[in-house]
Design a protein around this motif. Structure first.
Motif, mmCIF file in Angstrom:
data_model
loop_
_atom_site.group_PDB
_atom_site.id
_atom_site.type_symbol
_atom_site.label_atom_id
_atom_site.label_comp_id
_atom_site.label_asym_id
_atom_site.label_seq_id
_atom_site.Cartn_x
_atom_site.Cartn_y
_atom_site.Cartn_z
ATOM 1 N N SER A 73 27.525 27.420 30.567
ATOM 2 C CA SER A 73 28.064 26.318 29.770
ATOM 3 C C SER A 73 27.111 25.131 29.716
ATOM 4 C CB SER A 73 29.414 25.877 30.341
ATOM 5 O OG SER A 73 30.356 26.939 30.278
ATOM 6 N N GLU A 74 26.330 24.924 30.782
ATOM 7 C CA GLU A 74 25.356 23.839 30.775
ATOM 8 C C GLU A 74 24.210 24.112 29.811
ATOM 9 O OE1 GLU A 74 24.043 21.598 34.282
ATOM 10 O OE2 GLU A 74 25.250 23.009 35.451
ATOM 11 N N LEU A 75 23.881 25.383 29.655
ATOM 12 C CA LEU A 75 22.723 25.735 28.830
ATOM 13 C C LEU A 75 23.081 25.934 27.359
ATOM 14 C CD1 LEU A 75 19.700 26.230 29.138
ATOM 15 C CD2 LEU A 75 20.197 28.649 29.544
ATOM 16 N N PHE A 76 24.275 26.414 27.089
ATOM 17 C CA PHE A 76 24.667 26.716 25.720
ATOM 18 C C PHE A 76 25.927 25.924 25.357
ATOM 19 C CE2 PHE A 76 22.469 30.499 27.291
ATOM 20 C CZ PHE A 76 21.495 30.657 26.316
ATOM 21 N N ASN A 77 25.819 25.109 24.318
ATOM 22 C CA ASN A 77 26.990 24.384 23.828
ATOM 23 C C ASN A 77 26.870 24.177 22.324
ATOM 24 O OD1 ASN A 77 25.955 21.527 23.165
ATOM 25 N ND2 ASN A 77 25.177 21.841 25.255
ATOM 26 N N GLU A 78 27.981 23.906 21.679
ATOM 27 C CA GLU A 78 28.016 23.807 20.223
ATOM 28 C C GLU A 78 27.366 22.546 19.687
ATOM 29 O OE1 GLU A 78 31.980 23.053 18.570
ATOM 30 O OE2 GLU A 78 32.713 22.885 20.634
ATOM 31 N N PHE A 79 27.207 21.539 20.537
ATOM 32 C CA PHE A 79 26.676 20.262 20.071
ATOM 33 C C PHE A 79 25.144 20.269 19.998
ATOM 34 C CE2 PHE A 79 30.641 19.486 22.429
ATOM 35 C CZ PHE A 79 31.429 19.059 21.371
ATOM 36 N N GLN A 80 24.517 21.018 20.878
ATOM 37 C CA GLN A 80 23.056 21.150 20.872
ATOM 38 C C GLN A 80 22.717 22.635 20.977
ATOM 39 O OE1 GLN A 80 21.871 16.908 23.034
ATOM 40 N NE2 GLN A 80 21.484 18.789 24.102
ATOM 41 N N PRO A 81 22.832 23.355 19.874
ATOM 42 C CA PRO A 81 22.636 24.808 19.920
ATOM 43 C C PRO A 81 21.203 25.198 20.241
ATOM 44 C CG PRO A 81 22.835 24.043 17.657
ATOM 45 C CD PRO A 81 23.151 22.865 18.523
ATOM 46 N N ILE A 82 21.063 26.356 20.851
ATOM 47 C CA ILE A 82 19.752 26.957 21.053
ATOM 48 C C ILE A 82 19.538 27.958 19.918
ATOM 49 C CG2 ILE A 82 18.268 28.283 22.598
ATOM 50 C CD1 ILE A 82 19.026 25.497 23.651
ATOM 51 N N TYR A 83 18.523 27.721 19.113
ATOM 52 C CA TYR A 83 18.254 28.553 17.945
ATOM 53 C C TYR A 83 17.339 29.713 18.312
ATOM 54 C CZ TYR A 83 19.932 24.301 15.671
ATOM 55 O OH TYR A 83 20.679 23.207 15.311
ATOM 56 N N SER A 117 4.939 19.798 26.124
ATOM 57 C CA SER A 117 5.735 20.639 27.018
ATOM 58 C C SER A 117 5.064 21.979 27.248
ATOM 59 C CB SER A 117 7.129 20.874 26.411
ATOM 60 O OG SER A 117 7.881 21.789 27.186
ATOM 61 N N ASN A 118 5.420 22.600 28.373
ATOM 62 C CA ASN A 118 5.079 23.994 28.584
ATOM 63 C C ASN A 118 6.030 24.855 27.751
ATOM 64 O OD1 ASN A 118 7.401 25.181 30.451
ATOM 65 N ND2 ASN A 118 6.973 23.094 31.127
ATOM 66 N N CYS A 119 5.887 26.172 27.824
ATOM 67 C CA CYS A 119 6.673 27.054 26.951
ATOM 68 C C CYS A 119 7.773 27.808 27.669
ATOM 69 C CB CYS A 119 5.746 28.056 26.262
ATOM 70 S SG CYS A 119 4.884 29.164 27.417
ATOM 71 N N THR A 120 7.931 27.609 28.982
ATOM 72 C CA THR A 120 8.861 28.461 29.718
ATOM 73 C C THR A 120 9.897 27.673 30.528
ATOM 74 O OG1 THR A 120 7.354 28.630 31.630
ATOM 75 C CG2 THR A 120 7.160 30.316 29.901
ATOM 76 N N THR A 121 10.149 26.419 30.161
ATOM 77 C CA THR A 121 11.191 25.652 30.827
ATOM 78 C C THR A 121 12.520 25.895 30.117
ATOM 79 O OG1 THR A 121 9.762 23.925 31.731
ATOM 80 C CG2 THR A 121 12.048 23.337 31.348
ATOM 81 N N ILE A 122 13.509 26.353 30.878
ATOM 82 C CA ILE A 122 14.825 26.671 30.344
ATOM 83 C C ILE A 122 15.754 25.496 30.609
ATOM 84 C CG2 ILE A 122 16.768 28.268 30.451
ATOM 85 C CD1 ILE A 122 14.143 29.460 29.369
ATOM 86 N N ALA A 123 16.214 24.841 29.549
ATOM 87 C CA ALA A 123 17.127 23.701 29.664
ATOM 88 C C ALA A 123 17.702 23.417 28.287
ATOM 89 C CB ALA A 123 16.410 22.469 30.201
ATOM 90 N N ASN A 124 18.775 22.630 28.256
ATOM 91 C CA ASN A 124 19.317 22.107 27.000
ATOM 92 C C ASN A 124 19.261 20.591 27.138
ATOM 93 O OD1 ASN A 124 20.852 21.298 24.759
ATOM 94 N ND2 ASN A 124 22.058 23.187 24.824
#
Length: 336
Positions: A221-231, A117-124
């Motif tokens: 809400s699409e990017l941040f959720n409790e089931f797949q957290p962004i650390y 992967s590249n380093c700047t793709t924003i997704a969950n």
């Protein structure tokens, strides 16, 4: 899926493509969304997909990136086996030439597949469905796409990646992207369409527009959720203090701030001060910046540790936000 995928993050994006935001840091380490860095998203996606070994290939300057990630503890990657690895990329042209400098790492890996992967793709994103398609359709290379456009995230076997690296001079391929884009290649190439929120940050304009989109509840809400957290790197700071006279609407404000003025449709990072009678609108204010009294900021990006003196007026536009470089001081005489 444990032990099946090796994560590789190519963080060699040229700093110049991100303008002043990458003047003193890798694009991967650019602060984003109030408390994160750009690399946090793909790295968290890998961890949430049970990838236990991640190799990061950064280009200089990378001190800020290494300081942020440390041993990988905040991503549960400080392990005795596998874990987080840094391989500073040499000043060579071509992805495969840079990876070739660290063939020992790939030869020692016992994972069967590689997620590159590249380093700047924003997704969950959960990569498990992509791996399932890769295996079931017997792909040689799978490309993750969003709305028909490449996310520049690829799945392939470790064996194929090693072959492509070793034979790069004969084939002329310098990256996985080159292989995917070659219509004459005999390799079987597949696509996996990701349907969630996804943005690839390639410029200051991308950074600003994507940040502003996160102030929309559905996008957030699409990017941040409790089931797949962004650390991210954990920092302990007190709650934000909203003083008399402060007024905040549709804003994202991190911990440790002191707000005495007005903040509207903006993102404010940790430990920021907004002085009395000052207005921050449609702007991004990074960590520890200080805005004095009677200031006006509109369509502005303040990097870390910026000081705005009393009475200063700074304005950009939605298409061309004004970027104030890290650690600078803006005085009232510098009105724009």
């Amino acid at each position: 899926m444990k032990k099946s995928m090796l994560g590789v993050i190519d963080a060699t994006m040229l700093p110049g493509e991100m303008g002043e935001l990458a003047a003193h840091r890798s694009p991967a380490a650019i602060p984003f969304a109030g408390r994160y860095r750009l690399i946090d998203f793909v790295l968290s996606n890998m961890v949430n997909s049970d990838i236990q070994s991640v190799a990061i290939f950064p280009r200089s300057p990378y001190r800020s990136l290494m300081d942020h990630l440390g041993s990988g503890k905040d991503w549960d990657l400080n392990r005795k086996r596998d874990g987080l690895f840094f391989f500073p990329a040499p000043a060579k042209e071509g992805q495969f030439s840079r990876l070739a400098e660290h063939l020992d790492y790939f030869n020692r890996s016992d994972q069967k597949y590689v997620l590159l992967s590249n380093c700047t793709t924003i997704a969950n994103m959960d990569f498990a469905p992509a791996l399932d398609r890769f295996i079931n359709e017997k792909c040689d290379i799978l490309e993750i796409v969003h709305k028909g456009e490449s996310a520049h995230i690829y799945l392939l076997s470790l064996g194929l990646l090693l072959d492509l690296i070793k034979n790069r001079n004969e084939t002329g391929y310098q990256s996985v992207q080159n292989v995917v884009e070659d219509s004459s290649s005999s390799l079987t190439k597949c696509q996996y369409e990701f349907e969630g929120f996804l943005k690839r940050i390639k410029s200051v304009g991308d950074y600003y527009q994507t940040s502003m989109q996160l102030l929309e509840k559905d996008k957030w809400s699409e990017l941040f959720n409790e089931f797949q957290p962004i650390y991210t790197k954990v920092k302990d700071e007190p709650p934000t203090n909203y003083l008399a006279g402060s007024y905040v609407t549709n804003a994202m404000i991190a911990n440790g701030c002191i707000i005495e003025g007005e903040v509207n449709h903006s993102i404010v990072f940790r430990a920021v001060t907004v002085g009395k009678n000052s207005t921050v609108k449609n702007s991004i204010v990074m960590q520890k910046s200080k805005i004095g009294q009677n200031c006006i900021l509109e369509h502005v990006i303040l990097d870390k540790d910026v000081s705005i003196e009393d009475g200063a007026v700074l304005r950009g536009t939605p298409d061309n936000p004004l970027v104030i470089k890290k650690g600078s001081v803006e005085r009232a005489v510098a009105n724009s």
